[in-house]
Design an enzyme around this catalytic site. Structure first.
Site, PDB file in Angstrom:
ATOM      1  N   HIS A  58      -4.309  -8.978   3.063  1.00  0.00           N
ATOM      2  CA  HIS A  58      -5.760  -9.007   3.270  1.00  0.00           C
ATOM      3  C   HIS A  58      -6.082  -9.857   4.493  1.00  0.00           C
ATOM      4  O   HIS A  58      -5.641 -11.000   4.594  1.00  0.00           O
ATOM      5  CB  HIS A  58      -6.458  -9.609   2.047  1.00  0.00           C
ATOM      6  CG  HIS A  58      -6.445  -8.717   0.848  1.00  0.00           C
ATOM      7  ND1 HIS A  58      -6.709  -9.151  -0.429  1.00  0.00           N
ATOM      8  CD2 HIS A  58      -6.186  -7.383   0.729  1.00  0.00           C
ATOM      9  CE1 HIS A  58      -6.626  -8.141  -1.271  1.00  0.00           C
ATOM     10  NE2 HIS A  58      -6.307  -7.059  -0.586  1.00  0.00           N
ATOM     11  N   TYR A  83     -10.287 -10.897  -7.505  1.00  0.00           N
ATOM     12  CA  TYR A  83      -9.588 -11.632  -8.555  1.00  0.00           C
ATOM     13  C   TYR A  83     -10.417 -12.764  -9.157  1.00  0.00           C
ATOM     14  O   TYR A  83      -9.877 -13.702  -9.728  1.00  0.00           O
ATOM     15  CB  TYR A  83      -8.250 -12.155  -8.008  1.00  0.00           C
ATOM     16  CG  TYR A  83      -7.349 -11.018  -7.612  1.00  0.00           C
ATOM     17  CD1 TYR A  83      -6.648 -10.290  -8.567  1.00  0.00           C
ATOM     18  CD2 TYR A  83      -7.253 -10.608  -6.280  1.00  0.00           C
ATOM     19  CE1 TYR A  83      -5.860  -9.214  -8.215  1.00  0.00           C
ATOM     20  CE2 TYR A  83      -6.469  -9.532  -5.916  1.00  0.00           C
ATOM     21  CZ  TYR A  83      -5.778  -8.839  -6.891  1.00  0.00           C
ATOM     22  OH  TYR A  83      -5.006  -7.763  -6.537  1.00  0.00           O
ATOM     23  N   LYS A 103      -1.653  -2.394   7.953  1.00  0.00           N
ATOM     24  CA  LYS A 103      -2.814  -1.794   8.602  1.00  0.00           C
ATOM     25  C   LYS A 103      -3.080  -2.548   9.892  1.00  0.00           C
ATOM     26  O   LYS A 103      -3.037  -3.767   9.929  1.00  0.00           O
ATOM     27  CB  LYS A 103      -4.032  -1.901   7.688  1.00  0.00           C
ATOM     28  CG  LYS A 103      -3.985  -0.993   6.479  1.00  0.00           C
ATOM     29  CD  LYS A 103      -5.118  -1.277   5.515  1.00  0.00           C
ATOM     30  CE  LYS A 103      -6.470  -0.985   6.127  1.00  0.00           C
ATOM     31  NZ  LYS A 103      -7.564  -1.151   5.147  1.00  0.00           N
ATOM     32  N   HIS A 149      -3.064   2.451  -5.924  1.00  0.00           N
ATOM     33  CA  HIS A 149      -3.831   1.225  -5.664  1.00  0.00           C
ATOM     34  C   HIS A 149      -3.963   0.372  -6.923  1.00  0.00           C
ATOM     35  O   HIS A 149      -4.026  -0.863  -6.849  1.00  0.00           O
ATOM     36  CB  HIS A 149      -5.220   1.563  -5.126  1.00  0.00           C
ATOM     37  CG  HIS A 149      -5.935   0.369  -4.553  1.00  0.00           C
ATOM     38  ND1 HIS A 149      -5.597  -0.173  -3.324  1.00  0.00           N
ATOM     39  CD2 HIS A 149      -6.929  -0.412  -5.052  1.00  0.00           C
ATOM     40  CE1 HIS A 149      -6.369  -1.222  -3.089  1.00  0.00           C
ATOM     41  NE2 HIS A 149      -7.178  -1.395  -4.127  1.00  0.00           N
ATOM     42  N   ARG A 203       0.848  -1.194   0.000  1.00  0.00           N
ATOM     43  CA  ARG A 203       0.000   0.000   0.000  1.00  0.00           C
ATOM     44  C   ARG A 203       0.882   1.242   0.000  1.00  0.00           C
ATOM     45  O   ARG A 203       2.022   1.214   0.482  1.00  0.00           O
ATOM     46  CB  ARG A 203      -0.907   0.016   1.228  1.00  0.00           C
ATOM     47  CG  ARG A 203      -1.872  -1.164   1.320  1.00  0.00           C
ATOM     48  CD  ARG A 203      -2.672  -1.108   2.615  1.00  0.00           C
ATOM     49  NE  ARG A 203      -3.676  -2.164   2.698  1.00  0.00           N
ATOM     50  CZ  ARG A 203      -3.433  -3.377   3.208  1.00  0.00           C
ATOM     51  NH1 ARG A 203      -2.226  -3.667   3.694  1.00  0.00           N
ATOM     52  NH2 ARG A 203      -4.393  -4.288   3.252  1.00  0.00           N
ATOM     53  N   ARG A 206      -1.014  -1.712  -7.152  1.00  0.00           N
ATOM     54  CA  ARG A 206      -1.169  -2.834  -6.208  1.00  0.00           C
ATOM     55  C   ARG A 206      -2.022  -3.938  -6.835  1.00  0.00           C
ATOM     56  O   ARG A 206      -1.698  -5.127  -6.723  1.00  0.00           O
ATOM     57  CB  ARG A 206      -1.805  -2.298  -4.924  1.00  0.00           C
ATOM     58  CG  ARG A 206      -2.134  -3.318  -3.845  1.00  0.00           C
ATOM     59  CD  ARG A 206      -2.546  -2.551  -2.590  1.00  0.00           C
ATOM     60  NE  ARG A 206      -3.315  -3.351  -1.657  1.00  0.00           N
ATOM     61  CZ  ARG A 206      -2.782  -4.178  -0.754  1.00  0.00           C
ATOM     62  NH1 ARG A 206      -1.471  -4.324  -0.703  1.00  0.00           N
ATOM     63  NH2 ARG A 206      -3.543  -4.849   0.081  1.00  0.00           N
TER      64      ARG A 206
END
Length: 357
Positions: free
Chosen positions: A327, A337, A230, A301, A206, A304
């Site tokens: 994730h 995806y 995060k 993003h 990120r 990414r």
């Protein structure tokens, strides 16, 4: 500056920001924000504060039960005056709205647009507030729980093809299509910019993780670096030769152009010699992509997403992709995806021969 120091300073800055926002909200909400502080991040609470400020501004200007009511006069009991229809009307209002302003000199106020995702986040803030006050028995009803979440329409993920990635990196390196003004800064920043863009598209981190990198985080022997994900979790990210080369070239340049504070360990520096910020990275990605990939709107993003797609096409392992991208829920990865997975299945099916040659 160590990674821990950077993280602490960022938390202090965000906490101060939140404190300023809380002073702009009805005072009764202080109890709510204090109550959720143990199980939410500062960033989440900042988002809730912005959304609830918009919500109560709307009520005080449009709702008959709150019209012309001052923020300091709003109490917990007034939450029971709000109906599900009032909340639905608010969500409709924020589809396109002009923020309320007390500045009489503001002649051209900005117009804000909110997608289904943005409206869902605002509803989440309202639901969280009601859930807290209902649980603590300040109120007896929860109208927010009766409001349906706005339907989220799936969007095709914009990602770069291999030739587009090459075109983008070539543009960052050469600056050939930049304006004369942009070229004035390009020679100074090209090694830094190339290292940033190559790292983003080559590792899938990120942009917030990228700017948080320190010099000491890079390990060229093991081809990896450590980042803060995060939620504050630390992770080790591995990279390939092209990322290594770009980082190495930039770090040699950085040694010759140290930061303003010689003790600052920030890897990527701004033109002022301090840690680069998210907005600057977003702007530089936009600058180079606009002249090299004109048919797509590229953001950090999107870089990414490009990495995630390439990794999945290479490995076919959705759990590996989820882990590398950080994730928390693999279902998030699967959602993004799915189209790639279908294409993989099609390719696999075409490789099966029913009759041997």
């Amino acid at each position: 500056m160590s990674k821990e120091t950077y993280r602490d300073e960022k938390k202090i800055k965000d906490t101060a920001h939140l404190k300023g926002l809380l002073e702009q909200l009805p005072p009764f909400l202080f109890v709510y924000f204090r109550g959720i502080s143990q199980n939410t991040s500062v960033k989440t609470r900042i988002g809730y504060a912005y959304d609830l400020k918009t919500f109560f501004n709307y009520l005080c200007s449009s709702n008959s039960n709150f019209i012309d009511m001052k923020f300091e006069d709003i109490k917990e009991k007034h939450l029971e005056l709000i109906t599900p229809q009032d909340i639905e009307a608010f969500l409709d209002y924020v589809s396109m709205y002009t923020p309320f302003s007390s500045d009489p000199n503001e002649t051209k106020p900005s117009v804000f647009l909110n997608s289904e995702n943005a409206k869902s986040r605002k509803l989440a803030a309202i639901r969280s507030m009601y859930k807290y006050y209902l649980k603590k028995q300040y109120i007896k009803i929860d109208p927010a729980s009766l409001v349906d979440t706005p339907k989220i329409h799936d969007k095709n993920i914009i990602r770069l093809e291999a030739n587009e990635v090459a075109d983008l990196l070539d543009e960052v390196e050469s600056g050939e299509n930049l304006t004369k003004r942009q070229k004035c800064f390009h020679e100074k920043n090209k090694l830094r910019d190339l290292a940033i863009v190559t790292t983003l598209v080559g590792t899938g981190i990120r942009v917030s993780e990228c700017i948080g990198l320190n010099v000491d985080d890079i390990d060229f022997e093991s081809f990896c670096f450590s980042i803060i994900r995060k939620g504050g979790k630390e992770a080790v990210i591995y990279f390939g030769d092209e990322v290594a080369d770009a980082l190495w070239e930039y770090m040699q340049y950085r040694k010759e152009h140290p930061p303003v504070d010689e003790n600052d360990k920030a890897l990527f520096l701004s033109n002022r010699g301090k840690r680069i910020d998210v907005r600057t990275v977003q702007k530089l990605v936009k600058k180079y992509s606009q002249v090299s990939i004109k048919m797509k709107k590229i953001t950090p993003h999107k870089l990414r997403s490009t990495f995630g797609t390439n990794l999945y096409l290479e490995t076919g392992d959705i759990y590996l992709v989820a882990d590398v991208l950080g994730h928390a829920d693999v279902n998030t990865t699967k959602k993004h995806y799915t189209a790639t997975e279908i294409e993989l299945k099609r390719k696999a099916a075409r490789k099966i021969n029913l009759r041997k040659d």
